[in-house]
Motif scaffolding. Structure first.
Motif, PDB file in Angstrom:
ATOM      1  N   GLN A   1      -5.459 -26.792 -14.914  1.00  0.00           N
ATOM      2  CA  GLN A   1      -4.403 -25.809 -15.081  1.00  0.00           C
ATOM      3  C   GLN A   1      -4.968 -24.415 -14.820  1.00  0.00           C
ATOM      4  O   GLN A   1      -6.027 -24.070 -15.328  1.00  0.00           O
ATOM      5  CB  GLN A   1      -3.825 -25.880 -16.498  1.00  0.00           C
ATOM      6  CG  GLN A   1      -2.660 -24.946 -16.717  1.00  0.00           C
ATOM      7  CD  GLN A   1      -2.057 -25.126 -18.101  1.00  0.00           C
ATOM      8  OE1 GLN A   1      -2.409 -26.038 -18.831  1.00  0.00           O
ATOM      9  NE2 GLN A   1      -1.128 -24.265 -18.454  1.00  0.00           N
ATOM     10  N   MET A   2      -4.251 -23.651 -14.047  1.00  0.00           N
ATOM     11  CA  MET A   2      -4.728 -22.326 -13.693  1.00  0.00           C
ATOM     12  C   MET A   2      -4.622 -21.379 -14.884  1.00  0.00           C
ATOM     13  O   MET A   2      -3.655 -21.401 -15.633  1.00  0.00           O
ATOM     14  CB  MET A   2      -3.931 -21.770 -12.524  1.00  0.00           C
ATOM     15  CG  MET A   2      -4.442 -20.432 -12.008  1.00  0.00           C
ATOM     16  SD  MET A   2      -3.711 -19.989 -10.430  1.00  0.00           S
ATOM     17  CE  MET A   2      -1.997 -19.960 -10.851  1.00  0.00           C
ATOM     18  N   VAL A  24      -9.521 -15.505 -12.297  1.00  0.00           N
ATOM     19  CA  VAL A  24      -8.612 -16.638 -12.145  1.00  0.00           C
ATOM     20  C   VAL A  24      -9.429 -17.920 -12.103  1.00  0.00           C
ATOM     21  O   VAL A  24     -10.363 -18.046 -11.318  1.00  0.00           O
ATOM     22  CB  VAL A  24      -7.781 -16.522 -10.856  1.00  0.00           C
ATOM     23  CG1 VAL A  24      -6.786 -17.672 -10.753  1.00  0.00           C
ATOM     24  CG2 VAL A  24      -7.061 -15.191 -10.798  1.00  0.00           C
ATOM     25  N   SER A  25      -9.077 -18.863 -12.952  1.00  0.00           N
ATOM     26  CA  SER A  25      -9.757 -20.152 -12.948  1.00  0.00           C
ATOM     27  C   SER A  25      -8.754 -21.261 -12.692  1.00  0.00           C
ATOM     28  O   SER A  25      -7.581 -21.133 -13.046  1.00  0.00           O
ATOM     29  CB  SER A  25     -10.475 -20.375 -14.274  1.00  0.00           C
ATOM     30  OG  SER A  25      -9.559 -20.370 -15.342  1.00  0.00           O
ATOM     31  N   SER A 116       1.839 -17.017 -11.910  1.00  0.00           N
ATOM     32  CA  SER A 116       1.098 -17.124 -13.162  1.00  0.00           C
ATOM     33  C   SER A 116       0.630 -15.736 -13.547  1.00  0.00           C
ATOM     34  O   SER A 116       0.115 -14.993 -12.703  1.00  0.00           O
ATOM     35  CB  SER A 116      -0.107 -18.055 -13.002  1.00  0.00           C
ATOM     36  OG  SER A 116       0.314 -19.363 -12.704  1.00  0.00           O
ATOM     37  N   TRP A 117       0.781 -15.405 -14.822  1.00  0.00           N
ATOM     38  CA  TRP A 117       0.523 -14.039 -15.283  1.00  0.00           C
ATOM     39  C   TRP A 117      -0.627 -14.015 -16.283  1.00  0.00           C
ATOM     40  O   TRP A 117      -0.764 -14.915 -17.118  1.00  0.00           O
ATOM     41  CB  TRP A 117       1.763 -13.482 -15.970  1.00  0.00           C
ATOM     42  CG  TRP A 117       2.912 -13.227 -15.058  1.00  0.00           C
ATOM     43  CD1 TRP A 117       3.654 -14.151 -14.374  1.00  0.00           C
ATOM     44  CD2 TRP A 117       3.478 -11.969 -14.736  1.00  0.00           C
ATOM     45  NE1 TRP A 117       4.641 -13.538 -13.642  1.00  0.00           N
ATOM     46  CE2 TRP A 117       4.566 -12.189 -13.853  1.00  0.00           C
ATOM     47  CE3 TRP A 117       3.183 -10.646 -15.105  1.00  0.00           C
ATOM     48  CZ2 TRP A 117       5.339 -11.147 -13.342  1.00  0.00           C
ATOM     49  CZ3 TRP A 117       3.955  -9.624 -14.601  1.00  0.00           C
ATOM     50  CH2 TRP A 117       5.017  -9.873 -13.719  1.00  0.00           C
TER      51      TRP A 117
END
Length: 127
Positions: A1-2, A24-25, A116-117
């Motif tokens: 999951q990002m 960001v992963s 995605s935030w």
């Protein structure tokens, strides 16, 4: 999951500088945009700057020439160098990641509900 982690905000005087960072992963997109959006009290969210997987960079007119977005040595780290800060730059700044296609600030804004935030980092500029 990002996961998106943004940090680096703070309080500065007019004309000062700050550097925001975003890590960001878990990114799995082949094409994506990593950028920054901001929201000031009682104002709509606005795009600030963006860089995509091809390293194409775009800026909002309000920050052109003052802000610089760049990738770190780790391509999943993005920095936003903010110089000559103005009172109107005061806002919560969010790192935003949008997958599916390359692009710029406009695409980020148009499709921000699909992005995605990060949790946001506050920037306060005072006189």
């Amino acid at each position: 999951q990002m996961q998106v982690a943004d940090f680096g905000g703070g309080s500065v005087q007019v004309g000062g500088s700050l550097r925001l960072s975003c890590v960001v992963s878990g990114i799995t997109y082949d094409d994506y945009i990593i950028g920054w959006m901001r929201q000031a009290p009682e104002k709509d969210r606005a795009g600030v700057a963006a860089i995509d997987n091809y390293d194409a960079i775009t800026y909002a007119d309000a920050v052109q020439g003052r802000f610089t977005i760049s990738k770190g040595t780790d391509k999943n780290t993005v920095h936003l160098e903010m110089n000559n800060l103005k009172l109107e730059d005061t806002a919560m700044y969010y790192c935003v990641v949008l997958g599916g296609a390359p692009g710029g600030v406009k695409r980020l804004v148009d499709f921000d509900e699909y992005a995605s935030w990060g949790q946001g980092t506050q920037v306060t500029v005072s006189s």
